[in-house]
Design a protein around this motif. Structure first.
Motif, PDB file in Angstrom:
ATOM      1  N   ASP A  24       2.802  66.079 -38.185  1.00 15.76           N
ATOM      2  CA  ASP A  24       3.813  65.057 -38.485  1.00 15.76           C
ATOM      3  C   ASP A  24       5.235  65.523 -38.178  1.00 15.76           C
ATOM      4  O   ASP A  24       6.201  64.949 -38.696  1.00 15.76           O
ATOM      5  N   ASP A  25       5.359  66.578 -37.358  1.00 17.35           N
ATOM      6  CA  ASP A  25       6.678  67.055 -36.930  1.00 17.35           C
ATOM      7  C   ASP A  25       7.598  67.315 -38.129  1.00 17.35           C
ATOM      8  O   ASP A  25       8.643  66.669 -38.283  1.00 17.35           O
ATOM      9  N   PRO A  26       7.248  68.286 -38.991  1.00 16.95           N
ATOM     10  CA  PRO A  26       8.057  68.527 -40.196  1.00 16.95           C
ATOM     11  C   PRO A  26       9.430  69.095 -39.861  1.00 16.95           C
ATOM     12  O   PRO A  26       9.618  69.741 -38.830  1.00 16.95           O
ATOM     13  N   ASP A  27      10.368  68.841 -40.759  1.00 18.98           N
ATOM     14  CA  ASP A  27      11.691  69.453 -40.634  1.00 18.98           C
ATOM     15  C   ASP A  27      11.661  70.917 -41.058  1.00 18.98           C
ATOM     16  O   ASP A  27      12.357  71.757 -40.483  1.00 18.98           O
ATOM     17  N   TYR A  28      10.848  71.204 -42.079  1.00 23.77           N
ATOM     18  CA  TYR A  28      10.710  72.568 -42.601  1.00 23.77           C
ATOM     19  C   TYR A  28       9.225  72.891 -42.711  1.00 23.77           C
ATOM     20  O   TYR A  28       8.427  72.058 -43.158  1.00 23.77           O
ATOM     21  N   LEU A  29       8.861  74.098 -42.308  1.00 24.14           N
ATOM     22  CA  LEU A  29       7.466  74.526 -42.347  1.00 24.14           C
ATOM     23  C   LEU A  29       7.363  75.853 -43.084  1.00 24.14           C
ATOM     24  O   LEU A  29       8.029  76.828 -42.729  1.00 24.14           O
ATOM     25  N   LEU A  30       6.533  75.902 -44.121  1.00 22.13           N
ATOM     26  CA  LEU A  30       6.309  77.106 -44.901  1.00 22.13           C
ATOM     27  C   LEU A  30       5.035  77.788 -44.417  1.00 22.13           C
ATOM     28  O   LEU A  30       3.952  77.196 -44.423  1.00 22.13           O
ATOM     29  N   LEU A  31       5.176  79.041 -43.998  1.00 24.82           N
ATOM     30  CA  LEU A  31       4.053  79.873 -43.577  1.00 24.82           C
ATOM     31  C   LEU A  31       4.166  81.219 -44.274  1.00 24.82           C
ATOM     32  O   LEU A  31       5.130  81.487 -44.981  1.00 24.82           O
ATOM     33  N   THR A  32       3.162  82.070 -44.066  1.00 25.29           N
ATOM     34  CA  THR A  32       3.275  83.441 -44.514  1.00 25.29           C
ATOM     35  C   THR A  32       2.964  84.359 -43.343  1.00 25.29           C
ATOM     36  O   THR A  32       2.444  83.915 -42.310  1.00 25.29           O
ATOM     37  N   LEU A  33       3.274  85.640 -43.485  1.00 22.24           N
ATOM     38  CA  LEU A  33       3.028  86.619 -42.423  1.00 22.24           C
ATOM     39  C   LEU A  33       2.287  87.814 -43.018  1.00 22.24           C
ATOM     40  O   LEU A  33       2.845  88.576 -43.799  1.00 22.24           O
ATOM     41  N   ASP A  34       1.000  87.926 -42.657  1.00 27.56           N
ATOM     42  CA  ASP A  34       0.220  89.063 -43.130  1.00 27.56           C
ATOM     43  C   ASP A  34      -0.706  89.603 -42.047  1.00 27.56           C
ATOM     44  O   ASP A  34      -1.246  90.676 -42.181  1.00 27.56           O
ATOM     45  N   THR A  42      25.058  63.848 -55.951  1.00 29.14           N
ATOM     46  CA  THR A  42      25.956  62.761 -56.356  1.00 29.14           C
ATOM     47  C   THR A  42      25.598  61.458 -55.652  1.00 29.14           C
ATOM     48  O   THR A  42      25.819  60.379 -56.183  1.00 29.14           O
ATOM     49  N   LYS A  43      25.029  61.595 -54.444  1.00 29.59           N
ATOM     50  CA  LYS A  43      24.559  60.427 -53.695  1.00 29.59           C
ATOM     51  C   LYS A  43      23.097  60.643 -53.325  1.00 29.59           C
ATOM     52  O   LYS A  43      22.781  61.089 -52.217  1.00 29.59           O
ATOM     53  N   PRO A  44      22.191  60.403 -54.280  1.00 32.68           N
ATOM     54  CA  PRO A  44      20.766  60.632 -54.005  1.00 32.68           C
ATOM     55  C   PRO A  44      20.248  59.696 -52.933  1.00 32.68           C
ATOM     56  O   PRO A  44      20.853  58.674 -52.614  1.00 32.68           O
ATOM     57  N   GLY A  45      19.113  60.072 -52.397  1.00 25.78           N
ATOM     58  CA  GLY A  45      18.517  59.261 -51.333  1.00 25.78           C
ATOM     59  C   GLY A  45      18.792  59.866 -49.976  1.00 25.78           C
ATOM     60  O   GLY A  45      18.897  61.075 -49.834  1.00 25.78           O
ATOM     61  N   GLY A  46      18.937  59.044 -48.985  1.00 20.47           N
ATOM     62  CA  GLY A  46      19.196  59.533 -47.636  1.00 20.47           C
ATOM     63  C   GLY A  46      17.918  59.640 -46.835  1.00 20.47           C
ATOM     64  O   GLY A  46      16.861  59.123 -47.198  1.00 20.47           O
ATOM     65  N   LYS A  47      17.982  60.349 -45.717  1.00 19.77           N
ATOM     66  CA  LYS A  47      16.879  60.492 -44.787  1.00 19.77           C
ATOM     67  C   LYS A  47      15.705  61.240 -45.424  1.00 19.77           C
ATOM     68  O   LYS A  47      15.890  62.187 -46.180  1.00 19.77           O
ATOM     69  N   LEU A  48      14.502  60.791 -45.115  1.00 24.08           N
ATOM     70  CA  LEU A  48      13.302  61.461 -45.587  1.00 24.08           C
ATOM     71  C   LEU A  48      13.206  62.845 -44.956  1.00 24.08           C
ATOM     72  O   LEU A  48      13.318  63.005 -43.738  1.00 24.08           O
ATOM     73  N   VAL A  49      13.027  63.858 -45.794  1.00 24.25           N
ATOM     74  CA  VAL A  49      12.868  65.237 -45.334  1.00 24.25           C
ATOM     75  C   VAL A  49      11.379  65.568 -45.354  1.00 24.25           C
ATOM     76  O   VAL A  49      10.729  65.473 -46.400  1.00 24.25           O
ATOM     77  N   ARG A  50      10.854  65.939 -44.204  1.00 31.07           N
ATOM     78  CA  ARG A  50       9.432  66.266 -44.095  1.00 31.07           C
ATOM     79  C   ARG A  50       9.242  67.780 -44.226  1.00 31.07           C
ATOM     80  O   ARG A  50       9.851  68.550 -43.480  1.00 31.07           O
ATOM     81  N   ILE A  51       8.406  68.175 -45.169  1.00 33.29           N
ATOM     82  CA  ILE A  51       8.117  69.581 -45.424  1.00 33.29           C
ATOM     83  C   ILE A  51       6.606  69.776 -45.366  1.00 33.29           C
ATOM     84  O   ILE A  51       5.849  68.971 -45.919  1.00 33.29           O
ATOM     85  N   ALA A  52       6.161  70.809 -44.681  1.00 34.11           N
ATOM     86  CA  ALA A  52       4.733  71.129 -44.617  1.00 34.11           C
ATOM     87  C   ALA A  52       4.538  72.599 -44.927  1.00 34.11           C
ATOM     88  O   ALA A  52       5.432  73.422 -44.686  1.00 34.11           O
ATOM     89  N   MET A  53       3.383  72.923 -45.460  1.00 36.32           N
ATOM     90  CA  MET A  53       3.072  74.326 -45.719  1.00 36.32           C
ATOM     91  C   MET A  53       1.625  74.602 -45.358  1.00 36.32           C
ATOM     92  O   MET A  53       0.732  73.789 -45.613  1.00 36.32           O
ATOM     93  N   ALA A  54       1.400  75.746 -44.714  1.00 36.56           N
ATOM     94  CA  ALA A  54       0.054  76.216 -44.379  1.00 36.56           C
ATOM     95  C   ALA A  54      -0.044  77.650 -44.878  1.00 36.56           C
ATOM     96  O   ALA A  54       0.465  78.580 -44.241  1.00 36.56           O
ATOM     97  N   VAL A  55      -0.646  77.818 -46.053  1.00 34.10           N
ATOM     98  CA  VAL A  55      -0.640  79.118 -46.737  1.00 34.10           C
ATOM     99  C   VAL A  55      -2.011  79.388 -47.350  1.00 34.10           C
ATOM    100  O   VAL A  55      -2.794  78.466 -47.588  1.00 34.10           O
ATOM    101  N   PRO A  56      -2.312  80.672 -47.664  1.00 31.95           N
ATOM    102  CA  PRO A  56      -3.622  81.023 -48.222  1.00 31.95           C
ATOM    103  C   PRO A  56      -3.707  80.742 -49.721  1.00 31.95           C
ATOM    104  O   PRO A  56      -3.813  81.649 -50.554  1.00 31.95           O
ATOM    105  N   GLY A  57      -3.695  79.466 -50.075  1.00 37.82           N
ATOM    106  CA  GLY A  57      -3.664  79.083 -51.480  1.00 37.82           C
ATOM    107  C   GLY A  57      -5.008  79.033 -52.159  1.00 37.82           C
ATOM    108  O   GLY A  57      -5.080  78.840 -53.376  1.00 37.82           O
ATOM    109  N   LEU A  58      -6.114  79.215 -51.398  1.00 38.95           N
ATOM    110  CA  LEU A  58      -7.457  79.135 -51.989  1.00 38.95           C
ATOM    111  C   LEU A  58      -7.886  80.518 -52.456  1.00 38.95           C
ATOM    112  O   LEU A  58      -8.694  81.198 -51.814  1.00 38.95           O
ATOM    113  N   GLN A  59      -7.337  80.951 -53.573  1.00 43.06           N
ATOM    114  CA  GLN A  59      -7.662  82.247 -54.150  1.00 43.06           C
ATOM    115  C   GLN A  59      -7.428  82.198 -55.648  1.00 43.06           C
ATOM    116  O   GLN A  59      -6.886  81.232 -56.180  1.00 43.06           O
ATOM    117  N   LEU A  60      -7.852  83.249 -56.336  1.00 46.37           N
ATOM    118  CA  LEU A  60      -7.723  83.287 -57.788  1.00 46.37           C
ATOM    119  C   LEU A  60      -6.260  83.289 -58.218  1.00 46.37           C
ATOM    120  O   LEU A  60      -5.880  82.667 -59.211  1.00 46.37           O
TER     121      LEU A  60
END
Length: 383
Positions: free
Chosen positions: A139-149, A73-91
């Motif tokens: 860049d000190d992300p607020d949320y970080l996406l990783l995987t566990l294998d 309802t009130k778009p905008g606000g503080k910039l949310v920093r999200i980063a991901m380090a995942v094994p995306g280089l595959q078929l």
């Protein structure tokens, strides 16, 4: 069941074709399984029994995922920093589609964000993976996406869990790690590996007239995903009395999987089904079958149901696959971030939906599933 030979990478890629002595193989098998067994992961069903309050939170998040985006309802606000380090280089296109679905949903919600992706391949060395993790944290992300294998990924995650930020989202895992106690990631998100392989095993074994007689199992590289996806099949084959001829670890690539499948088929011409634990592994098996002229005699499954697997089902080179409603994961992560920003509770786990598809799946059903599974990520190919 007779002792199985295992093909596994040893320190460098050229070593993958060398057989290990049986005693050393057994030791490496035990070490490989330690990522999951040593961690005493909690299956999703057990977790919900222990934490019944999570069922309502999970159902609420799933309802949001199923519904169209509702703009802030009130778009905008503080910039949310999200980063991901995942094994995306595959078929498999799971990682790229998930990232795109996440971005598209955040756009529709109206969250102001920055998403930085740092991709690596499954066979990357430790230095390369560490470099991606470091870049994601720069860049000190607020949320970080990783995987566990793997143990490497586990060590990185545990160091971050000891800190107050960033909030961790573990992708492609839906089984909380018991040893972490109350110090859990912000969210586990993905598709339950055991459920997916159970669906495949049920389909393989349901038709007694077409049930495989002799099976070879191709894992990915040693780790959590191989354990969760492959060992369910082993249990089911034992229950049904179907012969498991061999089990092989690969380095998760198409080439190493082709080599493993060739060895399995040459050693045991009676194999009539190869169970593959990932997309790249499945296509390596398809290559081996074609090279030996065994099309129509040896069946192969896919795992995940990305676009390449769906196309292979249509061509007849894959017999079946378990199809993730892929974009559910990215949308769920976006909605979880939105809820967190609003101070609302977020479930510990999000587990997306599966559908089994086979060569008997009609064209209309398959097209409908494609549109649903890739409802946001279909745009990434055009960018």
């Amino acid at each position: 069941m007779s002792c199985s030979r295992v093909l596994t990478p040893l320190f460098s890629a050229p070593c993958f074709a060398k057989w290990l002595p049986v005693t050393l193989t057994a030791l490496l098998l035990a070490l490989a399984m330690d990522v999951s067994a040593g961690n005493r992961y909690i299956t999703l069903s057990d977790y919900l029994q222990r934490n019944p309050e999570q069922k309502a939170l999970m159902a609420k998040l799933q309802a949001k995922v199923n519904a169209p985006a509702v703009a802030l309802t009130k778009p905008g606000g503080k910039l949310v920093r999200i980063a991901m380090a995942v094994p995306g280089l595959q078929l498999s296109d799971f990682w790229l589609r998930t990232a795109t679905a996440l971005r598209r949903r955040l756009d529709r919600i109206g969250v102001v964000y920055q998403l930085d992706s740092h991709l690596f391949s499954l066979e990357s060395d430790n230095f390369s993976q560490d470099a991606r993790f470091d870049a994601a944290l720069k860049d000190d992300p607020d949320y970080l996406l990783l995987t566990l294998d793997s143990h490497l990924q586990q060590r990185s995650i545990e160091r971050l869990l000891a800190q107050s930020r960033p909030k961790l989202i573990l992708l492609n895992i839906t089984t909380p790690i018991q040893q972490w106690g109350r110090n859990q990631p912000f969210l586990y998100a993905g598709f339950d590996h055991q459920e997916g392989s159970q669906l495949l095993a049920d389909a393989m074994l349901a038709d007694k007239g077409n049930q495989p007689r002799t099976v070879s199992l191709l894992y990915r590289s040693p780790g959590y995903v191989s354990d969760m996806r492959g060992n369910i099949l082993v249990e089911r084959l034992q229950q049904e009395g179907v012969r498991l001829s061999s089990r092989f670890y690969t380095d998760s690539t198409r080439g190493s999987s082709r080599a493993a499948a060739l060895t399995a088929l040459q050693q045991d011409p009676g194999i009539d089904f190869i169970f593959a634990c990932s997309t790249d592994v499945a296509f390596g098996a398809v290559d081996a079958i074609a090279e030996l002229g065994l099309q129509g005699k040896v069946r192969v499954n896919g795992w995940g149901g990305g676009q390449s697997e769906i196309d292979a089902i249509r061509r007849g080179s894959l017999d079946m696959t378990v199809m993730r409603i892929n974009d559910d994961a990215g949308i769920a992560i976006a909605e979880a971030i939105r809820s967190d920003l609003a101070g609302e509770p977020v479930p510990q786990v999000f587990a997306g939906r599966f559908h089994l598809i086979t060569q008997a799946t009609d064209a209309l059903t398959l097209k409908t599933l494609e549109k649903r599974a890739f409802r946001l990520s279909s745009e990434w190919e055009q960018e």
